[in-house]
Design a protein around this motif. Structure first.
Motif, PDB file in Angstrom:
ATOM      1  N   ALA A 135      55.027   7.442  68.353  1.00  0.00           N
ATOM      2  CA  ALA A 135      55.417   8.475  69.313  1.00  0.00           C
ATOM      3  C   ALA A 135      54.211   9.312  69.691  1.00  0.00           C
ATOM      4  CB  ALA A 135      56.493   9.356  68.700  1.00  0.00           C
ATOM      5  N   ILE A 136      54.093   9.616  70.984  1.00  0.00           N
ATOM      6  CA  ILE A 136      53.026  10.524  71.407  1.00  0.00           C
ATOM      7  C   ILE A 136      53.599  11.603  72.331  1.00  0.00           C
ATOM      8  CG2 ILE A 136      51.153   8.830  71.182  1.00  0.00           C
ATOM      9  CD1 ILE A 136      51.197   8.776  74.335  1.00  0.00           C
ATOM     10  N   ASN A 137      52.889  12.714  72.389  1.00  0.00           N
ATOM     11  CA  ASN A 137      53.264  13.840  73.217  1.00  0.00           C
ATOM     12  C   ASN A 137      52.777  13.582  74.658  1.00  0.00           C
ATOM     13  OD1 ASN A 137      53.535  16.338  74.403  1.00  0.00           O
ATOM     14  ND2 ASN A 137      52.232  17.415  72.921  1.00  0.00           N
ATOM     15  N   GLY A 138      53.700  13.658  75.618  1.00  0.00           N
ATOM     16  CA  GLY A 138      53.364  13.385  77.015  1.00  0.00           C
ATOM     17  C   GLY A 138      52.872  14.600  77.780  1.00  0.00           C
ATOM     18  N   VAL A 139      52.748  15.745  77.120  1.00  0.00           N
ATOM     19  CA  VAL A 139      52.293  16.954  77.813  1.00  0.00           C
ATOM     20  C   VAL A 139      50.776  17.036  77.736  1.00  0.00           C
ATOM     21  CG1 VAL A 139      52.464  19.469  77.943  1.00  0.00           C
ATOM     22  CG2 VAL A 139      54.422  18.136  77.169  1.00  0.00           C
ATOM     23  N   GLY A 140      50.143  17.195  78.906  1.00  0.00           N
ATOM     24  CA  GLY A 140      48.686  17.298  78.944  1.00  0.00           C
ATOM     25  C   GLY A 140      48.149  16.564  80.149  1.00  0.00           C
ATOM     26  N   ALA A 141      46.828  16.552  80.285  1.00  0.00           N
ATOM     27  CA  ALA A 141      46.189  15.865  81.402  1.00  0.00           C
ATOM     28  C   ALA A 141      46.404  14.359  81.238  1.00  0.00           C
ATOM     29  CB  ALA A 141      44.699  16.189  81.413  1.00  0.00           C
ATOM     30  N   GLY A 175      55.565   6.048  84.007  1.00  0.00           N
ATOM     31  CA  GLY A 175      55.032   5.120  85.006  1.00  0.00           C
ATOM     32  C   GLY A 175      53.515   5.203  85.105  1.00  0.00           C
ATOM     33  N   THR A 176      53.002   6.435  85.185  1.00  0.00           N
ATOM     34  CA  THR A 176      51.558   6.673  85.296  1.00  0.00           C
ATOM     35  C   THR A 176      50.828   6.164  84.061  1.00  0.00           C
ATOM     36  OG1 THR A 176      52.046   8.681  86.526  1.00  0.00           O
ATOM     37  CG2 THR A 176      49.820   8.492  85.627  1.00  0.00           C
ATOM     38  N   GLN A 177      51.327   6.531  82.897  1.00  0.00           N
ATOM     39  CA  GLN A 177      50.674   6.132  81.650  1.00  0.00           C
ATOM     40  C   GLN A 177      50.765   4.621  81.446  1.00  0.00           C
ATOM     41  OE1 GLN A 177      48.713   7.955  79.862  1.00  0.00           O
ATOM     42  NE2 GLN A 177      49.153   9.832  80.977  1.00  0.00           N
ATOM     43  N   ALA A 178      51.896   4.032  81.833  1.00  0.00           N
ATOM     44  CA  ALA A 178      52.078   2.591  81.641  1.00  0.00           C
ATOM     45  C   ALA A 178      51.083   1.812  82.497  1.00  0.00           C
ATOM     46  CB  ALA A 178      53.511   2.189  81.972  1.00  0.00           C
ATOM     47  N   ASP A 206      57.014  11.307  74.960  1.00  0.00           N
ATOM     48  CA  ASP A 206      58.054  12.331  75.016  1.00  0.00           C
ATOM     49  C   ASP A 206      57.523  13.651  75.568  1.00  0.00           C
ATOM     50  OD1 ASP A 206      60.643  13.069  74.791  1.00  0.00           O
ATOM     51  OD2 ASP A 206      60.794  12.733  72.634  1.00  0.00           O
ATOM     52  N   ALA A 207      58.436  14.481  76.037  1.00  0.00           N
ATOM     53  CA  ALA A 207      58.078  15.808  76.539  1.00  0.00           C
ATOM     54  C   ALA A 207      59.328  16.681  76.505  1.00  0.00           C
ATOM     55  CB  ALA A 207      57.547  15.703  77.963  1.00  0.00           C
ATOM     56  N   PRO A 208      59.151  17.988  76.434  1.00  0.00           N
ATOM     57  CA  PRO A 208      60.320  18.876  76.414  1.00  0.00           C
ATOM     58  C   PRO A 208      61.090  18.835  77.750  1.00  0.00           C
ATOM     59  CG  PRO A 208      58.293  20.074  75.877  1.00  0.00           C
ATOM     60  CD  PRO A 208      57.884  18.725  76.346  1.00  0.00           C
ATOM     61  N   GLN A 244      44.535   8.724  76.239  1.00  0.00           N
ATOM     62  CA  GLN A 244      43.748   8.564  75.019  1.00  0.00           C
ATOM     63  C   GLN A 244      44.640   8.575  73.778  1.00  0.00           C
ATOM     64  OE1 GLN A 244      40.535   7.608  75.386  1.00  0.00           O
ATOM     65  NE2 GLN A 244      40.926   7.073  73.248  1.00  0.00           N
ATOM     66  N   ARG A 245      45.652   9.461  73.823  1.00  0.00           N
ATOM     67  CA  ARG A 245      46.605   9.508  72.704  1.00  0.00           C
ATOM     68  C   ARG A 245      47.318   8.171  72.563  1.00  0.00           C
ATOM     69  NH1 ARG A 245      49.550  14.762  74.842  1.00  0.00           N
ATOM     70  NH2 ARG A 245      47.787  16.154  74.579  1.00  0.00           N
ATOM     71  N   ALA A 246      47.685   7.579  73.702  1.00  0.00           N
ATOM     72  CA  ALA A 246      48.410   6.297  73.676  1.00  0.00           C
ATOM     73  C   ALA A 246      47.528   5.212  73.069  1.00  0.00           C
ATOM     74  CB  ALA A 246      48.847   5.911  75.083  1.00  0.00           C
ATOM     75  N   LEU A 247      46.270   5.154  73.506  1.00  0.00           N
ATOM     76  CA  LEU A 247      45.354   4.124  73.001  1.00  0.00           C
ATOM     77  C   LEU A 247      45.103   4.305  71.511  1.00  0.00           C
ATOM     78  CD1 LEU A 247      42.900   4.030  76.034  1.00  0.00           C
ATOM     79  CD2 LEU A 247      44.395   2.157  75.289  1.00  0.00           C
ATOM     80  N   THR A 248      44.953   5.553  71.101  1.00  0.00           N
ATOM     81  CA  THR A 248      44.731   5.845  69.682  1.00  0.00           C
ATOM     82  C   THR A 248      45.969   5.438  68.870  1.00  0.00           C
ATOM     83  OG1 THR A 248      43.309   7.682  70.314  1.00  0.00           O
ATOM     84  CG2 THR A 248      44.095   7.672  68.035  1.00  0.00           C
ATOM     85  N   ALA A 249      47.148   5.777  69.397  1.00  0.00           N
ATOM     86  CA  ALA A 249      48.391   5.455  68.679  1.00  0.00           C
ATOM     87  C   ALA A 249      48.537   3.931  68.517  1.00  0.00           C
ATOM     88  CB  ALA A 249      49.593   6.033  69.432  1.00  0.00           C
TER      89      ALA A 249
END
Ligand code: AMP
Length: 181
Positions: A161-167, A14-17, A114-116, A173-178
């Motif tokens: 796919a990106i890793n959802g763990v982190g600030a 939700g936050t990232q979207a 994704d996240a563990p 930034q990972r999402a935009l790069t992907a």
């Protein structure tokens, strides 16, 4: 740009979207948010959806897809959109492909966040939403595995796919790069 964001509950979707929609200047269309707004407003749709939401079940497809079709028909969704929470099953994905095809459109990308499991559980217990009972959380997780995971294979050619763990900013930034933005 027409993008789907997919991920297990608690991955920070939700936050990232919301951030991603801002950054890409497209509307964030979350089926869960639309259902919750209808529940709060006490509409007929809200009364119907609440029964399913409270137990973590999926709202029936005909109800959900009619709502999505109406939202995607609004002017702001013409140039692009970020869909969050829909499609959740392969039949919903097939329905969406047909709808977009009838508009001469298709999806550009499907972003998996994704996240563990231990991170997911910790985040879900922290957000305290009305439908975050242990039973509903477990049911949504089971449905994610049985119904939503097959979507990833369905969308294999569009999946990033990106890793959802982190600030929050780091993950954004990972999402935009992907997405090459
Ligand atoms: P969410 O905010 O995405 O976790 O959605 C909350 C609840 O809304 C879900 O547990 C379902 O009951 C319902 N819902 C949201 N999206 C869908 C969908 N694509 N299909 C069926 N039910 C949905």
């Amino acid at each position: 740009m027409r993008v789907l964001i997919v991920g297990p509950q608690g991955a920070g979707k939700g936050t990232q979207a919301a951030l991603l929609a801002d950054n890409l200047k497209i509307p964030h269309i979350s089926t869960g948010d639309i259902f919750r707004a209808n529940v709060t407003a006490g509409t007929e749709l809200g009364v119907l959806a609440k029964k399913y939401m409270d137990s973590g079940e999926l709202v029936p497809d005909e109800v959900t897809s009619a709502m999505v079709a109406a939202r995607l028909a609004e002017a702001d969704a013409g140039p692009g959109f970020l869909l969050d929470g829909f499609p959740r099953t392969v039949p919903q994905a097939e329905w969406l492909t047909d709808l977009l095809r009838s508009r001469g459109q298709q999806l550009d990308a499907v972003l998996l966040l994704d996240a563990p499991d231990d991170v997911l559980l910790e985040r879900m217990l922290a957000r305290g939403r009305a439908d975050d009972t242990v039973e509903a959380i477990s049911r949504r997780l089971a449905l994610y595995h049985s119904e939503t995971t097959p979507l990833l294979e369905h969308y294999a050619d569009k999946l990033v796919a990106i890793n959802g763990v982190g600030a929050v900013d780091e993950v954004q930034q990972r999402a935009l790069t992907a997405l090459d933005r």
